[in-house]
Motif scaffolding. Structure first.
Motif, PDB file in Angstrom:
ATOM      1  N   HIS A   1       0.835  -1.206   0.000  1.00 18.16           N
ATOM      2  CA  HIS A   1       0.000   0.000   0.000  1.00 18.16           C
ATOM      3  C   HIS A   1       0.863   1.246   0.000  1.00 18.16           C
ATOM      4  CE1 HIS A   1       0.862   0.919   4.258  1.00 18.16           C
ATOM      5  NE2 HIS A   1       0.896  -0.401   4.406  1.00 18.16           N
ATOM      6  N   THR A   2       0.258   2.352  -0.405  1.00 14.87           N
ATOM      7  CA  THR A   2       0.916   3.652  -0.337  1.00 14.87           C
ATOM      8  C   THR A   2       0.634   4.269   1.033  1.00 14.87           C
ATOM      9  OG1 THR A   2      -1.034   4.563  -1.450  1.00 14.87           O
ATOM     10  CG2 THR A   2       0.866   4.007  -2.833  1.00 14.87           C
ATOM     11  N   GLU A   3       0.884   5.549   1.187  1.00 15.36           N
ATOM     12  CA  GLU A   3       0.709   6.233   2.478  1.00 15.36           C
ATOM     13  C   GLU A   3      -0.693   5.932   3.030  1.00 15.36           C
ATOM     14  OE1 GLU A   3       0.042   8.570   5.679  1.00 15.36           O
ATOM     15  OE2 GLU A   3      -1.199   8.744   3.869  1.00 15.36           O
ATOM     16  N   PRO A   4      -0.795   5.399   4.260  1.00 16.02           N
ATOM     17  CA  PRO A   4      -2.073   4.854   4.722  1.00 16.02           C
ATOM     18  C   PRO A   4      -2.972   5.761   5.558  1.00 16.02           C
ATOM     19  CG  PRO A   4      -0.343   4.164   6.204  1.00 16.02           C
ATOM     20  CD  PRO A   4       0.315   5.027   5.150  1.00 16.02           C
ATOM     21  N   HIS A   5      -2.535   6.983   5.847  1.00 13.01           N
ATOM     22  CA  HIS A   5      -3.302   7.780   6.808  1.00 13.01           C
ATOM     23  C   HIS A   5      -3.973   9.021   6.216  1.00 13.01           C
ATOM     24  CE1 HIS A   5      -1.794   5.127   9.858  1.00 13.01           C
ATOM     25  NE2 HIS A   5      -0.542   5.447   9.600  1.00 13.01           N
ATOM     26  N   VAL A   6      -3.338   9.677   5.274  1.00  6.51           N
ATOM     27  CA  VAL A   6      -3.924  10.906   4.730  1.00  6.51           C
ATOM     28  C   VAL A   6      -4.285  10.767   3.255  1.00  6.51           C
ATOM     29  CG1 VAL A   6      -2.655  12.337   6.362  1.00  6.51           C
ATOM     30  CG2 VAL A   6      -1.665  11.892   4.116  1.00  6.51           C
ATOM     31  N   SER A   7      -3.926   9.658   2.624  1.00 11.13           N
ATOM     32  CA  SER A   7      -4.226   9.471   1.210  1.00 11.13           C
ATOM     33  C   SER A   7      -5.633   8.928   1.033  1.00 11.13           C
ATOM     34  CB  SER A   7      -3.214   8.505   0.580  1.00 11.13           C
ATOM     35  OG  SER A   7      -3.397   7.201   1.105  1.00 11.13           O
ATOM     36  N   ALA A   8      -6.009   8.666  -0.228  1.00  8.00           N
ATOM     37  CA  ALA A   8      -7.365   8.199  -0.537  1.00  8.00           C
ATOM     38  C   ALA A   8      -7.642   6.788  -0.033  1.00  8.00           C
ATOM     39  CB  ALA A   8      -7.597   8.263  -2.053  1.00  8.00           C
ATOM     40  N   ILE A   9      -6.592   6.044   0.340  1.00  2.00           N
ATOM     41  CA  ILE A   9      -6.802   4.667   0.795  1.00  2.00           C
ATOM     42  C   ILE A   9      -6.928   4.572   2.313  1.00  2.00           C
ATOM     43  CG2 ILE A   9      -5.507   3.766  -1.180  1.00  2.00           C
ATOM     44  CD1 ILE A   9      -3.320   3.008   1.007  1.00  2.00           C
ATOM     45  N   ALA A  10      -6.951   5.691   3.013  1.00  2.00           N
ATOM     46  CA  ALA A  10      -6.934   5.673   4.484  1.00  2.00           C
ATOM     47  C   ALA A  10      -8.048   4.803   5.061  1.00  2.00           C
ATOM     48  CB  ALA A  10      -7.019   7.093   5.025  1.00  2.00           C
ATOM     49  N   GLN A  11      -9.275   4.980   4.575  1.00  2.00           N
ATOM     50  CA  GLN A  11     -10.393   4.200   5.109  1.00  2.00           C
ATOM     51  C   GLN A  11     -10.260   2.727   4.721  1.00  2.00           C
ATOM     52  OE1 GLN A  11     -12.867   5.505   7.221  1.00  2.00           O
ATOM     53  NE2 GLN A  11     -13.080   3.303   7.558  1.00  2.00           N
ATOM     54  N   ALA A  12      -9.852   2.484   3.494  1.00  2.00           N
ATOM     55  CA  ALA A  12      -9.676   1.103   3.038  1.00  2.00           C
ATOM     56  C   ALA A  12      -8.611   0.391   3.863  1.00  2.00           C
ATOM     57  CB  ALA A  12      -9.297   1.081   1.554  1.00  2.00           C
ATOM     58  N   TYR A  13      -7.537   1.108   4.156  1.00  2.01           N
ATOM     59  CA  TYR A  13      -6.444   0.543   4.959  1.00  2.01           C
ATOM     60  C   TYR A  13      -6.941   0.185   6.358  1.00  2.01           C
ATOM     61  CZ  TYR A  13      -2.070   0.566   7.662  1.00  2.01           C
ATOM     62  OH  TYR A  13      -1.033   0.251   8.514  1.00  2.01           O
ATOM     63  N   SER A  14      -7.666   1.096   6.979  1.00  2.12           N
ATOM     64  CA  SER A  14      -8.176   0.852   8.326  1.00  2.12           C
ATOM     65  C   SER A  14      -9.155  -0.319   8.347  1.00  2.12           C
ATOM     66  CB  SER A  14      -8.858   2.117   8.846  1.00  2.12           C
ATOM     67  OG  SER A  14      -9.443   1.900  10.114  1.00  2.12           O
ATOM     68  N   ASP A  15     -10.063  -0.343   7.364  1.00  2.00           N
ATOM     69  CA  ASP A  15     -11.064  -1.417   7.309  1.00  2.00           C
ATOM     70  C   ASP A  15     -10.406  -2.775   7.086  1.00  2.00           C
ATOM     71  OD1 ASP A  15     -13.004   0.484   7.657  1.00  2.00           O
ATOM     72  OD2 ASP A  15     -13.616   0.545   5.545  1.00  2.00           O
ATOM     73  N   LEU A  16      -9.437  -2.819   6.186  1.00  3.39           N
ATOM     74  CA  LEU A  16      -8.798  -4.093   5.865  1.00  3.39           C
ATOM     75  C   LEU A  16      -8.003  -4.630   7.046  1.00  3.39           C
ATOM     76  CD1 LEU A  16      -8.288  -6.247   3.714  1.00  3.39           C
ATOM     77  CD2 LEU A  16      -6.280  -4.940   2.986  1.00  3.39           C
ATOM     78  N   ARG A  17      -7.304  -3.759   7.742  1.00  4.94           N
ATOM     79  CA  ARG A  17      -6.568  -4.210   8.929  1.00  4.94           C
ATOM     80  C   ARG A  17      -7.510  -4.834   9.956  1.00  4.94           C
ATOM     81  NH1 ARG A  17      -0.951  -2.398   9.520  1.00  4.94           N
ATOM     82  NH2 ARG A  17      -1.095  -3.574  11.453  1.00  4.94           N
ATOM     83  N   ALA A  18      -8.648  -4.202  10.153  1.00  5.11           N
ATOM     84  CA  ALA A  18      -9.613  -4.714  11.135  1.00  5.11           C
ATOM     85  C   ALA A  18     -10.172  -6.061  10.701  1.00  5.11           C
ATOM     86  CB  ALA A  18     -10.736  -3.702  11.322  1.00  5.11           C
ATOM     87  N   VAL A  19     -10.498  -6.191   9.420  1.00  8.24           N
ATOM     88  CA  VAL A  19     -11.058  -7.447   8.908  1.00  8.24           C
ATOM     89  C   VAL A  19     -10.023  -8.565   8.989  1.00  8.24           C
ATOM     90  CG1 VAL A  19     -11.888  -8.618   6.828  1.00  8.24           C
ATOM     91  CG2 VAL A  19     -12.788  -6.368   7.435  1.00  8.24           C
ATOM     92  N   CYS A  20      -8.799  -8.295   8.621  1.00  7.49           N
ATOM     93  CA  CYS A  20      -7.755  -9.326   8.681  1.00  7.49           C
ATOM     94  C   CYS A  20      -7.531  -9.795  10.115  1.00  7.49           C
ATOM     95  CB  CYS A  20      -6.455  -8.797   8.079  1.00  7.49           C
ATOM     96  SG  CYS A  20      -6.490  -8.608   6.282  1.00  7.49           S
ATOM     97  N   ALA A  21      -7.532  -8.849  11.054  1.00  7.99           N
ATOM     98  CA  ALA A  21      -7.297  -9.210  12.451  1.00  7.99           C
ATOM     99  C   ALA A  21      -8.439 -10.050  13.015  1.00  7.99           C
ATOM    100  CB  ALA A  21      -7.111  -7.946  13.284  1.00  7.99           C
ATOM    101  N   SER A  22      -9.673  -9.739  12.610  1.00  7.65           N
ATOM    102  CA  SER A  22     -10.822 -10.453  13.186  1.00  7.65           C
ATOM    103  C   SER A  22     -11.160 -11.741  12.452  1.00  7.65           C
ATOM    104  CB  SER A  22     -12.046  -9.534  13.187  1.00  7.65           C
ATOM    105  OG  SER A  22     -12.429  -9.191  11.869  1.00  7.65           O
ATOM    106  N   ASP A  23     -10.982 -11.742  11.120  1.00  9.29           N
ATOM    107  CA  ASP A  23     -11.449 -12.878  10.323  1.00  9.29           C
ATOM    108  C   ASP A  23     -10.357 -13.894   9.995  1.00  9.29           C
ATOM    109  OD1 ASP A  23     -13.667 -11.331  10.448  1.00  9.29           O
ATOM    110  OD2 ASP A  23     -13.916 -11.064   8.296  1.00  9.29           O
ATOM    111  N   TYR A  24      -9.075 -13.475  10.090  1.00  8.98           N
ATOM    112  CA  TYR A  24      -7.974 -14.401   9.798  1.00  8.98           C
ATOM    113  C   TYR A  24      -6.966 -14.386  10.957  1.00  8.98           C
ATOM    114  CZ  TYR A  24      -9.907 -13.442   5.149  1.00  8.98           C
ATOM    115  OH  TYR A  24     -10.751 -13.261   4.079  1.00  8.98           O
ATOM    116  N   PRO A  25      -7.404 -14.690  12.160  1.00 12.09           N
ATOM    117  CA  PRO A  25      -6.507 -14.581  13.324  1.00 12.09           C
ATOM    118  C   PRO A  25      -5.323 -15.543  13.281  1.00 12.09           C
ATOM    119  CG  PRO A  25      -8.517 -15.740  13.920  1.00 12.09           C
ATOM    120  CD  PRO A  25      -8.745 -15.186  12.545  1.00 12.09           C
ATOM    121  N   ASP A  26      -5.445 -16.633  12.533  1.00 16.03           N
ATOM    122  CA  ASP A  26      -4.381 -17.633  12.499  1.00 16.03           C
ATOM    123  C   ASP A  26      -3.426 -17.447  11.326  1.00 16.03           C
ATOM    124  OD1 ASP A  26      -5.478 -18.860  14.753  1.00 16.03           O
ATOM    125  OD2 ASP A  26      -6.840 -20.071  13.521  1.00 16.03           O
ATOM    126  N   ILE A  27      -3.652 -16.430  10.511  1.00 14.05           N
ATOM    127  CA  ILE A  27      -2.796 -16.186   9.346  1.00 14.05           C
ATOM    128  C   ILE A  27      -2.045 -14.877   9.556  1.00 14.05           C
ATOM    129  CG2 ILE A  27      -2.728 -15.817   6.846  1.00 14.05           C
ATOM    130  CD1 ILE A  27      -5.267 -17.468   6.632  1.00 14.05           C
TER     131      ILE A  27
END
Length: 267
Positions: free
Chosen positions: A36-62
Motif C-alpha cells: 500500500h501507499t501512504e495509509p493515513h492521509v491518502s485516498a486509501i486511508a479508510q480502506a487501509y483501516s477497514d482491511l486491517r480490522a477485517v484481517c485481524a478479526s477474520d484471519y486470526p491464524d494467518i
C-alpha cells in the motif's frame, strides 16, 4: 516451500479478502501481505483501516503483513501521479517481492485491490522475479451485485459461483545474462530522477511544471499553479541552490533555468 498471498491495496479492499477466501480453498497460504501507499492521509486511508480490522478479526491464524511503499528517500508516496512516483512504486514493489523470493517463499500476487497503474507496475515487478508455474499472478472478477454494496469482505453464499478468479498469463522478463535482481534494485536513478528526489513535493511539482512549459515566465508559471509570481521566483531560487549543490559546480552556472531544464530533460 511456504506460499504467501500478496495483494495491492486501493480504495476497494473487499476484492483482497474475497479473492483470498476463494484461493485459500485451493492453496495453503502461510501468510498474507498487503502492499500500500501512504495509509493515513491518502485516498486509501479508510480502506487501509477497514482491511486491517477485517484481517485481524477474520484471519486470526494467518500472519498479515502490511508493507508501505515509499519514495527512495523514505518520503511518503501518496499516489502514482508522475514519472517520479511511478518509478518509486515500481522499485518499492520489486524490493518487497524480491525479499520474499530471497527468503524462500512462493508468491501469489493478487492485482484486484489497487489502482490500474499500480497493478501494471506490480505486474512488471512480478515479470522480473516470478518463476511460473510456482509463482502466480491473479485477478478477481466480482458480480455487480457485490460491487454495488461496499463493505462485503466475503462473498455471500448465493453469489459464490459468480466470483471468478483469473490466473493471469505470466511471461518472465528477458533480463540480460548475468544481471541480478540486486543490480535491478541498486541501479542508479537517472540524473533527472536523482535530482527530483532531493526536492520537496512542492518544488518537484514546480520543476515538472517548468519542464512542460519551458518558455513560461514566473508569472505564467504562477497562474498555472495558482501561486504568485514572487512565490514561484522564491521556489525556483531554492531549486537552483539545490541544483548547484547537486552538480557540484559552485556558482559557475550562468543560465540556471537552462541548466535546470537540461537536468529535467535528462541531458
Amino acid at each position: 516451500m511456504p506460499t504467501i498471498y500478496i495483494a495491492t491495496l486501493g480504495q476497494r479492499p473487499e476484492a483482497i479478502t474475497v479473492a483470498f477466501d476463494r484461493l485459500h480453498e485451493q492453496y495453503r497460504y502461510e501468510a498474507l501481505a498487503v502492499l500500500h501507499t501512504e495509509p493515513h492521509v491518502s485516498a486509501i486511508a479508510q480502506a487501509y483501516s477497514d482491511l486491517r480490522a477485517v484481517c485481524a478479526s477474520d484471519y486470526p491464524d494467518i500472519p498479515t503483513r502490511f508493507h508501505e511503499i515509499t519514495h527512495v528517500d523514505g518520503e511518503p508516496l501518496i499516489d502514482i501521479s508522475d514519472q517520479h512516483s511511478a518509478e518509486a512504486y515500481y522499485r518499492g514493489v520489486l524490493q518487497v517481492l524480491y525479499e520474499y523470493k530471497r527468503d524462500g517463499w512462493l508468491l501469489h500476487l493478487m492485482l484486484a485491490g489497487g489502482r490500474k497503474a499500480m497493478s501494471i507496475y506490480a505486474m512488471l515487478a512480478a515479470s522480473a522475479l516470478f518463476e511460473p508455474p510456482h509463482d502466480r499472478v491473479w485477478t478477481v472478477l466480482s458480480p455487480e451485485a457485490m460491487l454495488a454494496q461496499p463493505g462485503q469482505f466475503h462473498t455471500p453464499p448465493g453469489l459464490r459461483q459468480q466470483v471468478q478468479l483469473v490466473d493471469l498469463p505470466l511471461r518472465p522478463a528477458r533480463i540480460a545474462p548475468g544481471t541480478t535482481v540486486e543490480a535491478l534494485l541498486e541501479r542508479p536513478l537517472s540524473r533527472s530522477r536523482a535530482f527530483l528526489a532531493k526536492l520537496t513535493p512542492a518544488e518537484r511539482d514546480l520543476a515538472e511544471l517548468l519542464r512542460r512549459n519551458p518558455y513560461a515566465s514566473n508569472d505564467q508559471l504562477g497562474q498555472l499553479s495558482n501561486k504568485s509570481g514572487r512565490t514561484v521566483e522564491n521556489q525556483l531560487r531554492t531549486i537552483y541552490d539545490k541544483m548547484i549543490g547537486f552538480l557540484d559546480k559552485g556558482e559557475s552556472i550562468t543560465d540556471k533555468r537552462q541548466a535546470l531544464l537540461d537536468i529535467l530533460r535528462g541531458e
